[in-house]
Design an enzyme around this catalytic site. Sequence first.
Site, PDB file in Angstrom:
ATOM      1  N   TYR A 148       0.839  -1.210   0.000  1.00  0.00           N
ATOM      2  CA  TYR A 148       0.000   0.000   0.000  1.00  0.00           C
ATOM      3  C   TYR A 148       0.872   1.258   0.000  1.00  0.00           C
ATOM      4  O   TYR A 148       0.567   2.247  -0.662  1.00  0.00           O
ATOM      5  CB  TYR A 148      -0.938   0.000   1.207  1.00  0.00           C
ATOM      6  CG  TYR A 148      -1.729   1.281   1.348  1.00  0.00           C
ATOM      7  CD1 TYR A 148      -2.572   1.733   0.332  1.00  0.00           C
ATOM      8  CD2 TYR A 148      -1.620   2.062   2.497  1.00  0.00           C
ATOM      9  CE1 TYR A 148      -3.292   2.908   0.467  1.00  0.00           C
ATOM     10  CE2 TYR A 148      -2.342   3.241   2.630  1.00  0.00           C
ATOM     11  CZ  TYR A 148      -3.177   3.664   1.617  1.00  0.00           C
ATOM     12  OH  TYR A 148      -3.872   4.836   1.747  1.00  0.00           O
ATOM     13  N   ARG A 193       1.242   6.938  -6.762  1.00  0.00           N
ATOM     14  CA  ARG A 193       0.069   7.804  -6.938  1.00  0.00           C
ATOM     15  C   ARG A 193       0.439   9.259  -6.644  1.00  0.00           C
ATOM     16  O   ARG A 193       0.113  10.164  -7.419  1.00  0.00           O
ATOM     17  CB  ARG A 193      -1.051   7.327  -6.014  1.00  0.00           C
ATOM     18  CG  ARG A 193      -2.265   8.234  -6.034  1.00  0.00           C
ATOM     19  CD  ARG A 193      -3.443   7.666  -5.270  1.00  0.00           C
ATOM     20  NE  ARG A 193      -3.186   7.388  -3.850  1.00  0.00           N
ATOM     21  CZ  ARG A 193      -4.116   7.025  -2.982  1.00  0.00           C
ATOM     22  NH1 ARG A 193      -5.366   6.869  -3.385  1.00  0.00           N
ATOM     23  NH2 ARG A 193      -3.812   6.791  -1.717  1.00  0.00           N
ATOM     24  N   TYR A 201      -0.876  13.004   6.507  1.00  0.00           N
ATOM     25  CA  TYR A 201      -0.443  11.976   7.461  1.00  0.00           C
ATOM     26  C   TYR A 201       1.064  12.079   7.672  1.00  0.00           C
ATOM     27  O   TYR A 201       1.824  12.316   6.728  1.00  0.00           O
ATOM     28  CB  TYR A 201      -0.724  10.569   6.893  1.00  0.00           C
ATOM     29  CG  TYR A 201      -2.132  10.043   7.036  1.00  0.00           C
ATOM     30  CD1 TYR A 201      -3.065  10.618   7.901  1.00  0.00           C
ATOM     31  CD2 TYR A 201      -2.522   8.917   6.311  1.00  0.00           C
ATOM     32  CE1 TYR A 201      -4.345  10.084   8.010  1.00  0.00           C
ATOM     33  CE2 TYR A 201      -3.792   8.381   6.417  1.00  0.00           C
ATOM     34  CZ  TYR A 201      -4.706   8.973   7.266  1.00  0.00           C
ATOM     35  OH  TYR A 201      -5.961   8.444   7.373  1.00  0.00           O
ATOM     36  N   ARG A 247     -11.446  13.359   2.145  1.00  0.00           N
ATOM     37  CA  ARG A 247     -12.340  12.490   2.930  1.00  0.00           C
ATOM     38  C   ARG A 247     -13.710  12.328   2.284  1.00  0.00           C
ATOM     39  O   ARG A 247     -14.397  11.342   2.483  1.00  0.00           O
ATOM     40  CB  ARG A 247     -12.501  13.057   4.336  1.00  0.00           C
ATOM     41  CG  ARG A 247     -11.207  13.096   5.128  1.00  0.00           C
ATOM     42  CD  ARG A 247     -10.706  11.706   5.430  1.00  0.00           C
ATOM     43  NE  ARG A 247      -9.478  11.719   6.235  1.00  0.00           N
ATOM     44  CZ  ARG A 247      -8.759  10.642   6.490  1.00  0.00           C
ATOM     45  NH1 ARG A 247      -9.123   9.473   5.988  1.00  0.00           N
ATOM     46  NH2 ARG A 247      -7.675  10.723   7.210  1.00  0.00           N
ATOM     47  N   GLU A 305     -13.836  -0.916   6.688  1.00  0.00           N
ATOM     48  CA  GLU A 305     -13.816   0.408   6.048  1.00  0.00           C
ATOM     49  C   GLU A 305     -15.153   0.562   5.318  1.00  0.00           C
ATOM     50  O   GLU A 305     -15.632  -0.376   4.686  1.00  0.00           O
ATOM     51  CB  GLU A 305     -12.643   0.498   5.068  1.00  0.00           C
ATOM     52  CG  GLU A 305     -12.555   1.842   4.346  1.00  0.00           C
ATOM     53  CD  GLU A 305     -11.286   1.964   3.491  1.00  0.00           C
ATOM     54  OE1 GLU A 305     -10.190   1.709   4.027  1.00  0.00           O
ATOM     55  OE2 GLU A 305     -11.410   2.280   2.307  1.00  0.00           O
TER      56      GLU A 305
HETATM   57  C1  3EB Z   1      -7.640   6.050   5.945  1.00  0.00           C
HETATM   58  O1  3EB Z   1      -8.490   6.827   6.368  1.00  0.00           O
HETATM   59  C2  3EB Z   1      -8.120   4.671   5.618  1.00  0.00           C
HETATM   60  O2  3EB Z   1      -5.489   5.439  -0.097  1.00  0.00           O
HETATM   61  O3  3EB Z   1      -7.127   6.110  -1.398  1.00  0.00           O
HETATM   62  C3  3EB Z   1      -9.416   5.355   2.953  1.00  0.00           C
HETATM   63  C4  3EB Z   1      -9.805   5.954   1.765  1.00  0.00           C
HETATM   64  C5  3EB Z   1      -8.131   4.862   3.080  1.00  0.00           C
HETATM   65  C6  3EB Z   1      -8.916   6.045   0.685  1.00  0.00           C
HETATM   66  C7  3EB Z   1      -6.688   5.708  -0.298  1.00  0.00           C
HETATM   67  C8  3EB Z   1      -7.244   4.976   2.006  1.00  0.00           C
HETATM   68  C9  3EB Z   1      -7.633   5.564   0.826  1.00  0.00           C
HETATM   69  O4  3EB Z   1      -6.445   6.338   5.817  1.00  0.00           O
HETATM   70  C10 3EB Z   1      -7.665   4.176   4.324  1.00  0.00           C
END
Ligand code: 3EB
Length: 342
Positions: free
Chosen positions: A150, A157, A210, A223, A330
Site C-alpha cells: 500500500y 500515486r 499523514y 475524505r 472500512e
Molecule cells: C484512511 O483513512 C483509511 O489510499 O485512497 C481510505 C480511503 C483509506 C482512501 C486511499 C485509504 C484511501 O487512511 C484508508
Amino acid sequence: MILATPVAHSQLSPPQLAGLSDAQRQRLLGVTCIGGPAQTWHGELPVQHVAAPLLGRSAGALNEVWYSAESCRSGEFAGIRFRVDENVLYGVIDVEEADFRAGPLPLQQAAEDAYRRIFALLDREAYPYLWRAWNYLADINVERDGLERYRQFNIGRHDAFLANGRLSRNQVPAACALGTTRGPLTIAFMAGRTKPTPIENPRQVSAYEYPTRYGPRSPTFSRAAFAHLPGQELLFISGTASIVGHQTMHVGDVAGQTRETLANIAALLEAANGKARSTPYTLGELGFRAYIRHADDYPRVQAIVEAQLGAEASVVYVQADVCRSDLLVEIEAMASHTLGNC
Ligand code: 3EB
C-alpha cells in the site's frame, strides 16, 4: 423548475444486466462488478472487476451501474476503457505489475503509470476534474522489497499527482484503496467538467497530511467530495475507517472499529452539509459499501450497522483487506440530490 437527474447509480444482478435492452444499455456509463469472473467490457460498457467476495448474498456477483440521462460514447485510450456523456467520464484502467518488473518497486511504478495515463485521458477528453477513484490491488498489506505494498502504491500515486500539478492545486479526489485476493492493480474513476468541492473530517488529520510513519508519501485523497452536474449534486464519501487524528482506534475490536467508522461518517456528513448546495443529506439516504477484512466478522459488523442506520439501509458488504493491517473494516458511501434550476 427541477431538472431530471442526469446520473444515477443502481445495483443489478448478472441476469438483470444481461437482460437490459440495447436502448437501456446505451444510457449506461459503466459498471463495477464485485465478485464473479474477471471481465473488462460488457458490450460497449467499461467494467471494473473487483476480485473480492460478496458477503451475505447468495448471488456470486453484483453489478453496480451508473446511468446517464443522455446517450453515451465509449472509447479506449492509453489502455483505459472509458465512456462519456456531456458531463461525466467513467473510466477503468488495469495495470499488470509484471510489466514493470525490470525496475525497483513494480507496484509503485504501476501506480504512477496508471495515474499519469488517467490524467492524460482527462486532458485529452476535456473532463479535467477527477471526482472519485476506486483503487484495488492484490496483497495490499504484504511487505515487498522492504516496503508494504500500500505504501508503494502511495508513492506512485503521489508522484503522478505531483507531476500533473494536482497537489499544488489541491485537486485530490474522494477515493478508496482496498486489497483484493488476486488480479492486477485496477482503478475505476469518475471525472467531470466542474471542480469538485472537497470535504475533510474535523475528527481526522487529512490523509494527504499523514505523518511519514504511515509511509514515505501520504495517500492522495480527500475524505469526501461534492461533484456538480446540471441540476444535480453528487456526494462521494471516501473509504472511512476507525481512525481519529491519524491513529487507528480499537485495535483488534471490530465492533469498536465499526462504531468509530460510523461516527466518522456522521461527522463527515455534518461537514458536508455545511457546504451542500441542496437540502441537507441524512445518513439514512446514503448508499454504502462496507469492506470487512475477516469474513467471520460480517454478522457483528452488520448488526452494528443495522442498529445505527436501520435495517432498510442500503449496504453492500464485501470481504477485502483494508490498507492498514490493524484496520478491520472500512465503509464508503454515496448520495445524489437534485438541484433547483440555478
Ligand atoms: C484512511 O483513512 C483509511 O489510499 O485512497 C481510505 C480511503 C483509506 C482512501 C486511499 C485509504 C484511501 O487512511 C484508508
